[in-house]
Design a protein around this motif. Structure first.
Motif, PDB file in Angstrom:
ATOM      1  N   ALA A 239      54.447 162.587  16.088  1.00 21.67           N
ATOM      2  CA  ALA A 239      54.955 163.939  15.811  1.00 21.67           C
ATOM      3  C   ALA A 239      55.683 164.010  14.477  1.00 21.67           C
ATOM      4  CB  ALA A 239      55.902 164.382  16.933  1.00 21.67           C
ATOM      5  N   SER A 240      56.026 162.865  13.900  1.00 18.96           N
ATOM      6  CA  SER A 240      56.971 162.892  12.778  1.00 18.96           C
ATOM      7  C   SER A 240      56.392 163.542  11.517  1.00 18.96           C
ATOM      8  CB  SER A 240      57.510 161.489  12.491  1.00 18.96           C
ATOM      9  OG  SER A 240      56.723 160.771  11.586  1.00 18.96           O
ATOM     10  N   VAL A 241      55.151 163.228  11.184  1.00 16.54           N
ATOM     11  CA  VAL A 241      54.567 163.796   9.958  1.00 16.54           C
ATOM     12  C   VAL A 241      54.352 165.311  10.077  1.00 16.54           C
ATOM     13  CG1 VAL A 241      52.512 163.824   8.479  1.00 16.54           C
ATOM     14  CG2 VAL A 241      53.599 161.654   9.071  1.00 16.54           C
ATOM     15  N   PRO A 242      53.697 165.801  11.153  1.00 12.82           N
ATOM     16  CA  PRO A 242      53.526 167.267  11.210  1.00 12.82           C
ATOM     17  C   PRO A 242      54.844 168.024  11.339  1.00 12.82           C
ATOM     18  CG  PRO A 242      52.763 166.241  13.253  1.00 12.82           C
ATOM     19  CD  PRO A 242      53.000 165.124  12.270  1.00 12.82           C
ATOM     20  N   MET A 243      55.854 167.421  11.983  1.00 17.40           N
ATOM     21  CA  MET A 243      57.157 168.113  12.049  1.00 17.40           C
ATOM     22  C   MET A 243      57.812 168.163  10.676  1.00 17.40           C
ATOM     23  SD  MET A 243      59.085 167.629  15.641  1.00 17.40           S
ATOM     24  CE  MET A 243      59.495 165.897  15.605  1.00 17.40           C
ATOM     25  N   ALA A 244      57.742 167.054   9.930  1.00 19.59           N
ATOM     26  CA  ALA A 244      58.335 167.037   8.582  1.00 19.59           C
ATOM     27  C   ALA A 244      57.609 168.032   7.673  1.00 19.59           C
ATOM     28  CB  ALA A 244      58.272 165.625   8.002  1.00 19.59           C
ATOM     29  N   LEU A 245      56.293 168.089   7.811  1.00 18.26           N
ATOM     30  CA  LEU A 245      55.504 169.044   7.021  1.00 18.26           C
ATOM     31  C   LEU A 245      55.958 170.471   7.328  1.00 18.26           C
ATOM     32  CD1 LEU A 245      52.948 169.402   5.171  1.00 18.26           C
ATOM     33  CD2 LEU A 245      51.616 169.581   7.272  1.00 18.26           C
ATOM     34  N   ASP A 246      56.109 170.759   8.612  1.00 14.87           N
ATOM     35  CA  ASP A 246      56.502 172.113   9.012  1.00 14.87           C
ATOM     36  C   ASP A 246      57.900 172.467   8.515  1.00 14.87           C
ATOM     37  OD1 ASP A 246      56.036 174.578  10.589  1.00 14.87           O
ATOM     38  OD2 ASP A 246      57.745 173.826  11.735  1.00 14.87           O
ATOM     39  N   VAL A 247      58.823 171.515   8.578  1.00 17.77           N
ATOM     40  CA  VAL A 247      60.188 171.763   8.087  1.00 17.77           C
ATOM     41  C   VAL A 247      60.131 172.196   6.624  1.00 17.77           C
ATOM     42  CG1 VAL A 247      62.345 170.601   7.417  1.00 17.77           C
ATOM     43  CG2 VAL A 247      61.423 170.278   9.722  1.00 17.77           C
ATOM     44  N   ALA A 248      59.358 171.462   5.813  1.00 15.52           N
ATOM     45  CA  ALA A 248      59.336 171.730   4.369  1.00 15.52           C
ATOM     46  C   ALA A 248      58.515 172.966   4.008  1.00 15.52           C
ATOM     47  CB  ALA A 248      58.806 170.508   3.629  1.00 15.52           C
ATOM     48  N   VAL A 249      57.523 173.297   4.835  1.00 19.09           N
ATOM     49  CA  VAL A 249      56.768 174.543   4.608  1.00 19.09           C
ATOM     50  C   VAL A 249      57.676 175.731   4.915  1.00 19.09           C
ATOM     51  CG1 VAL A 249      54.908 175.984   5.539  1.00 19.09           C
ATOM     52  CG2 VAL A 249      54.452 173.600   4.946  1.00 19.09           C
ATOM     53  N   ARG A 250      58.382 175.626   6.056  1.00 17.32           N
ATOM     54  CA  ARG A 250      59.199 176.774   6.478  1.00 17.32           C
ATOM     55  C   ARG A 250      60.460 176.962   5.635  1.00 17.32           C
ATOM     56  NH1 ARG A 250      57.501 179.116  11.510  1.00 17.32           N
ATOM     57  NH2 ARG A 250      55.626 177.979  12.099  1.00 17.32           N
ATOM     58  N   ASP A 251      61.006 175.859   5.078  1.00 21.17           N
ATOM     59  CA  ASP A 251      62.196 176.076   4.225  1.00 21.17           C
ATOM     60  C   ASP A 251      61.799 176.368   2.769  1.00 21.17           C
ATOM     61  OD1 ASP A 251      61.824 173.633   2.856  1.00 21.17           O
ATOM     62  OD2 ASP A 251      63.285 172.546   4.059  1.00 21.17           O
ATOM     63  N   GLY A 252      60.478 176.459   2.513  1.00 24.58           N
ATOM     64  CA  GLY A 252      60.016 176.932   1.206  1.00 24.58           C
ATOM     65  C   GLY A 252      59.846 175.863   0.155  1.00 24.58           C
ATOM     66  N   ARG A 253      60.135 174.575   0.511  1.00 29.31           N
ATOM     67  CA  ARG A 253      59.937 173.536  -0.506  1.00 29.31           C
ATOM     68  C   ARG A 253      58.448 173.337  -0.775  1.00 29.31           C
ATOM     69  NH1 ARG A 253      63.258 168.590   1.760  1.00 29.31           N
ATOM     70  NH2 ARG A 253      63.025 169.792   3.675  1.00 29.31           N
ATOM     71  N   ILE A 254      57.643 173.219   0.268  1.00 27.78           N
ATOM     72  CA  ILE A 254      56.204 173.056   0.070  1.00 27.78           C
ATOM     73  C   ILE A 254      55.571 174.431  -0.121  1.00 27.78           C
ATOM     74  CG2 ILE A 254      54.034 172.383   1.179  1.00 27.78           C
ATOM     75  CD1 ILE A 254      55.423 169.946   2.306  1.00 27.78           C
ATOM     76  N   GLN A 255      54.861 174.567  -1.239  1.00 23.65           N
ATOM     77  CA  GLN A 255      54.250 175.848  -1.624  1.00 23.65           C
ATOM     78  C   GLN A 255      52.734 175.698  -1.706  1.00 23.65           C
ATOM     79  OE1 GLN A 255      55.989 178.767  -2.774  1.00 23.65           O
ATOM     80  NE2 GLN A 255      57.916 177.842  -2.130  1.00 23.65           N
ATOM     81  N   ARG A 256      52.033 176.797  -1.500  1.00 22.90           N
ATOM     82  CA  ARG A 256      50.568 176.793  -1.634  1.00 22.90           C
ATOM     83  C   ARG A 256      50.155 176.260  -3.009  1.00 22.90           C
ATOM     84  NH1 ARG A 256      47.869 176.496   2.901  1.00 22.90           N
ATOM     85  NH2 ARG A 256      48.633 177.954   4.440  1.00 22.90           N
ATOM     86  N   GLY A 257      49.105 175.459  -3.021  1.00 25.36           N
ATOM     87  CA  GLY A 257      48.598 174.912  -4.288  1.00 25.36           C
ATOM     88  C   GLY A 257      49.195 173.565  -4.657  1.00 25.36           C
ATOM     89  N   GLN A 258      50.252 173.144  -3.952  1.00 23.16           N
ATOM     90  CA  GLN A 258      50.883 171.868  -4.291  1.00 23.16           C
ATOM     91  C   GLN A 258      50.111 170.688  -3.686  1.00 23.16           C
ATOM     92  OE1 GLN A 258      54.990 172.367  -3.060  1.00 23.16           O
ATOM     93  NE2 GLN A 258      55.579 172.923  -5.140  1.00 23.16           N
ATOM     94  N   THR A 259      50.308 169.517  -4.293  1.00 20.57           N
ATOM     95  CA  THR A 259      49.605 168.320  -3.849  1.00 20.57           C
ATOM     96  C   THR A 259      50.570 167.438  -3.062  1.00 20.57           C
ATOM     97  OG1 THR A 259      48.282 168.486  -5.848  1.00 20.57           O
ATOM     98  CG2 THR A 259      48.143 166.418  -4.647  1.00 20.57           C
ATOM     99  N   ILE A 260      50.124 167.078  -1.854  1.00 18.31           N
ATOM    100  CA  ILE A 260      51.023 166.413  -0.903  1.00 18.31           C
ATOM    101  C   ILE A 260      50.347 165.176  -0.352  1.00 18.31           C
ATOM    102  CG2 ILE A 260      52.286 166.753   1.271  1.00 18.31           C
ATOM    103  CD1 ILE A 260      51.742 169.792   0.724  1.00 18.31           C
ATOM    104  N   LEU A 261      51.113 164.115  -0.252  1.00 15.57           N
ATOM    105  CA  LEU A 261      50.591 162.885   0.342  1.00 15.57           C
ATOM    106  C   LEU A 261      51.274 162.652   1.691  1.00 15.57           C
ATOM    107  CD1 LEU A 261      48.787 160.390   0.072  1.00 15.57           C
ATOM    108  CD2 LEU A 261      50.616 159.291  -1.228  1.00 15.57           C
ATOM    109  N   LEU A 262      50.467 162.581   2.750  1.00 17.06           N
ATOM    110  CA  LEU A 262      50.974 162.262   4.080  1.00 17.06           C
ATOM    111  C   LEU A 262      50.653 160.801   4.372  1.00 17.06           C
ATOM    112  CD1 LEU A 262      49.413 165.257   6.127  1.00 17.06           C
ATOM    113  CD2 LEU A 262      51.486 165.299   4.735  1.00 17.06           C
ATOM    114  N   GLU A 263      51.573 160.091   5.018  1.00 17.52           N
ATOM    115  CA  GLU A 263      51.252 158.712   5.423  1.00 17.52           C
ATOM    116  C   GLU A 263      51.960 158.366   6.731  1.00 17.52           C
ATOM    117  OE1 GLU A 263      54.028 156.922   5.590  1.00 17.52           O
ATOM    118  OE2 GLU A 263      55.072 156.763   3.673  1.00 17.52           O
ATOM    119  N   ALA A 264      51.375 157.404   7.461  1.00 17.10           N
ATOM    120  CA  ALA A 264      51.999 156.963   8.708  1.00 17.10           C
ATOM    121  C   ALA A 264      51.594 155.537   9.034  1.00 17.10           C
ATOM    122  CB  ALA A 264      51.605 157.890   9.857  1.00 17.10           C
ATOM    123  N   PHE A 265      52.437 154.907   9.852  1.00 20.43           N
ATOM    124  CA  PHE A 265      52.222 153.510  10.256  1.00 20.43           C
ATOM    125  C   PHE A 265      52.763 153.343  11.669  1.00 20.43           C
ATOM    126  CE2 PHE A 265      53.735 149.244  10.939  1.00 20.43           C
ATOM    127  CZ  PHE A 265      52.732 148.445  10.409  1.00 20.43           C
ATOM    128  N   GLY A 266      52.033 152.635  12.524  1.00 25.44           N
ATOM    129  CA  GLY A 266      52.559 152.453  13.875  1.00 25.44           C
ATOM    130  C   GLY A 266      51.861 151.384  14.679  1.00 25.44           C
TER     131      GLY A 266
END
Ligand code: UT7
Length: 324
Positions: A285-312
């Motif tokens: 859940a950690s990556v999609p929750m972090a993504l949502d936090v930053a989309v909703r607080d306006g840091r992540i904007q349309r058109g930006q380039t984002i790298l997601l990563e995970a390990f487990g």
């Protein structure tokens, strides 16, 4: 035929209301706020109430993502839930979520790749969409790790939290998801695991009770190495220099692991989305929750380039490079 790509149309998250702080944990096991913060970066985590389950958080995350994408149950034609803590073995979590949301008839399944489950699900859904097999995919990563935690074991119980994150994916003329990269190596199975399954018959069949086992410092070393490799792999596959990245959205297991990955990319921590302090390690859940936090607080904007990563656990690891 024009190529089809996949874009993220909406994000969402669902968290339990109950918060367990480091100070609360000081009263439960032999630990200190200072130790937990300095070793992991965690300050608090959300924990499911007794009457809540993983499905409750998956449903909330899914509804939020569907609202953000402006789609309804009839639009969704693929449901994938990444989880290691399903409410029940079957029906799978995808089907249980379908029933909650009133989605009928489309493919729905759970996927178990521990903390990398969401990246695995994203990779699979991307292929469904790019091949025309799906037009609107609901992808969720949800966990209630608190249910597999030994609350008397200070080496693990201070680390984990509960919650779910979701995205809705749609076809697009331009990427979208630029590339996904998945890896696994089962030789590390004994470093991080939850021992019981359904098929292994325990000695005391009627007292089956198990917890997460983790050799923390050994997991730490492999995580730093593999995440360092995979972020480079994702950038090289797209011929993208690290300075062109707008955001790193990492798996939120440990602040020191995240800092090591950022250093590898020479990225300042201001360009790294951090939720580990508030959510702890929520596995898939950690990556999609972090993504949502930053989309909703306006840091992540349309058109930006984002790298997601995970390990487990597995170990599994993966990355996705995205133009949001
Ligand atoms: O989600 C994906 C997979 N998981 C991860 O990526 C997690 C990877 N590992 C980690 O994040 C870190 O290894 C931990 C945060 C789990 C532990 O940090 P560490 O710096 O590797 O500590 P350690 O396990 O080497 O333990 C250091 C000391 C030990 O004491 P001694 O043997 O040095 O006397 C532990 O007994 O800290 C002790 N300790 C604690 N002390 C206070 C372990 N847990 C605690 C605690 N409070 N909660």
């Amino acid at each position: 035929m024009k190529p089809v790509y996949t874009r993220i149309a909406g994000t969402g998250r669902g968290l339990p209301d109950k918060i367990l702080t480091n100070q609360d944990l000081e009263k439960m096991v032999d630990t200190t706020d200072e130790w937990i913060r300095s070793r992991s970066g965690i300050e608090r985590r959300h924990i499911a109430a007794d009457n809540e389950t993983n499905l409750d958080f998956c449903e909330l995350a899914a509804r939020n993502a569907m609202q953000a994408a402006d789609v309804g149950p009839k639009d969704i034609d693929l449901v994938i839930v990444g989880t290691t803590t399903p409410d029940q073995v079957f029906p799978n979590m995808g089907c249980l979520l379908q029933r909650r949301l009133g989605i009928h008839g489309c493919a729905a399944f759970s996927l178990e790749a521990a903390c990398t489950g969401f990246i695995y699900a994203l990779d699979i859904a991307d292929k469904f969409i790019r091949t025309g097999s799906a037009k609107c995919a609901l992808i969720v990563g949800g966990e209630t790790l608190s249910r597999m935690t030994d609350w008397t074991d200070r080496s693990t119980c201070v680390l984990f939290g509960d919650g779910a994150g979701a995205v809705v994916l749609e076809p697009a003329a331009k990427p979208g998801i630029l590339s996904t990269h998945l890896h696994a190596d089962g030789k590390y199975a004994d470093l991080l695991f939850f021992p019981s399954g359904v098929s292994k018959k325990p000695k005391d069949f009627y007292a089956r009770r198990d917890f997460i086992h983790m050799k923390g410092s050994e997991v730490f070393k492999v995580a730093v190495t593999k995440l360092g490799e995979i972020v480079v792999e994702a950038l090289e596959a797209n011929d993208l220099p690290p300075e062109k990245l707008d955001w790193l959205v990492p798996h939120q297991a440990n602040l020191r692991i995240i800092e090591a990955t950022a250093r590898k990319l020479k990225m300042p921590m201001e360009k790294v989305i951090l939720t580990v302090q508030d959510h702890g390690n929520t596995s898939t859940a950690s990556v999609p929750m972090a993504l949502d936090v930053a989309v909703r607080d306006g840091r992540i904007q349309r058109g930006q380039t984002i790298l997601l990563e995970a390990f487990g656990g597995g170990f599994t690891w993966g990355a996705a490079l995205i133009r949001y």
